[in-house]
Write a protein that holds these residues in place. Structure first.
Motif, PDB file in Angstrom:
ATOM      1  N   ALA A  88       0.851  -1.195   0.000  1.00 45.06           N
ATOM      2  CA  ALA A  88       0.000   0.000   0.000  1.00 45.06           C
ATOM      3  C   ALA A  88       0.885   1.244   0.000  1.00 45.06           C
ATOM      4  CB  ALA A  88      -0.914   0.007   1.219  1.00 45.06           C
ATOM      5  N   ASP A  89       0.541   2.216  -0.825  1.00 46.71           N
ATOM      6  CA  ASP A  89       1.253   3.489  -0.849  1.00 46.71           C
ATOM      7  C   ASP A  89       0.851   4.262   0.401  1.00 46.71           C
ATOM      8  OD1 ASP A  89       2.939   5.380  -2.370  1.00 46.71           O
ATOM      9  OD2 ASP A  89       1.112   6.598  -2.364  1.00 46.71           O
ATOM     10  N   HIS A  90       1.842   4.731   1.185  1.00 45.89           N
ATOM     11  CA  HIS A  90       1.517   5.402   2.434  1.00 45.89           C
ATOM     12  C   HIS A  90       2.605   6.396   2.833  1.00 45.89           C
ATOM     13  CE1 HIS A  90       4.028   1.991   3.619  1.00 45.89           C
ATOM     14  NE2 HIS A  90       4.355   2.661   4.713  1.00 45.89           N
ATOM     15  N   GLY A  91       2.219   7.336   3.680  1.00 46.08           N
ATOM     16  CA  GLY A  91       3.137   8.327   4.217  1.00 46.08           C
ATOM     17  C   GLY A  91       2.422   9.134   5.286  1.00 46.08           C
ATOM     18  N   ALA A  92       3.169  10.004   5.956  1.00 46.40           N
ATOM     19  CA  ALA A  92       2.577  10.799   7.031  1.00 46.40           C
ATOM     20  C   ALA A  92       3.309  12.125   7.169  1.00 46.40           C
ATOM     21  CB  ALA A  92       2.642  10.042   8.355  1.00 46.40           C
ATOM     22  N   THR A  93       2.567  13.144   7.564  1.00 50.66           N
ATOM     23  CA  THR A  93       3.164  14.416   7.953  1.00 50.66           C
ATOM     24  C   THR A  93       2.800  14.659   9.403  1.00 50.66           C
ATOM     25  OG1 THR A  93       1.264  15.692   7.201  1.00 50.66           O
ATOM     26  CG2 THR A  93       3.040  15.374   5.626  1.00 50.66           C
TER      27      THR A  93
END
Length: 114
Positions: A88-93
């Motif tokens: 799954a494509d994911h990231g966070a700020t």
């Protein structure tokens, strides 16, 4: 990859790796099947979108995080968590600064490479 960490890990004795761009990482424990990692985000730091073969569960210890998983963004606060399926494509700020606990199955071999 080392096969596993020591049975006990003490926060004040375990290395904290500076990843740059306002991120730091500390290995909490692992074997070939499972890994837990503590991640510090400075205010405004970004964990850029990426994908990997591992299942991941992330728990928010401190701060506010804007998590994006496969194009869906949610705001997570202390006590919240998310499941990130393999690939799954994911990231966070992190607009506030904060701390996450990431768990992976199987272990992230790339985190252990020299």
């Amino acid at each position: 990859m080392q096969k596993q960490s020591a049975h006990f890990s003490f926060g004040n004795e375990t290395e904290i790796e500076d990843l740059g761009n306002g991120l730091k990482r500390q290995m909490l424990g692992y074997n070939e099947e499972l890994m837990a990692v503590k991640i510090w985000f400075e205010k405004g730091a970004i964990g850029y979108n990426h994908a990997h073969r591992h299942s991941q569960v992330t728990y928010v210890v401190e701060g506010e995080f804007h998590f994006n998983i496969d194009g869906v963004t949610k705001i997570l606060k202390p006590g919240d968590s998310c499941l990130i399926p393999p690939f799954a494509d994911h990231g966070a700020t992190c607009p506030t600064g904060g701390i996450l606990i990431d768990t992976f199955s199987p272990a992230r071999e790339d985190f252990l490479e020299d």
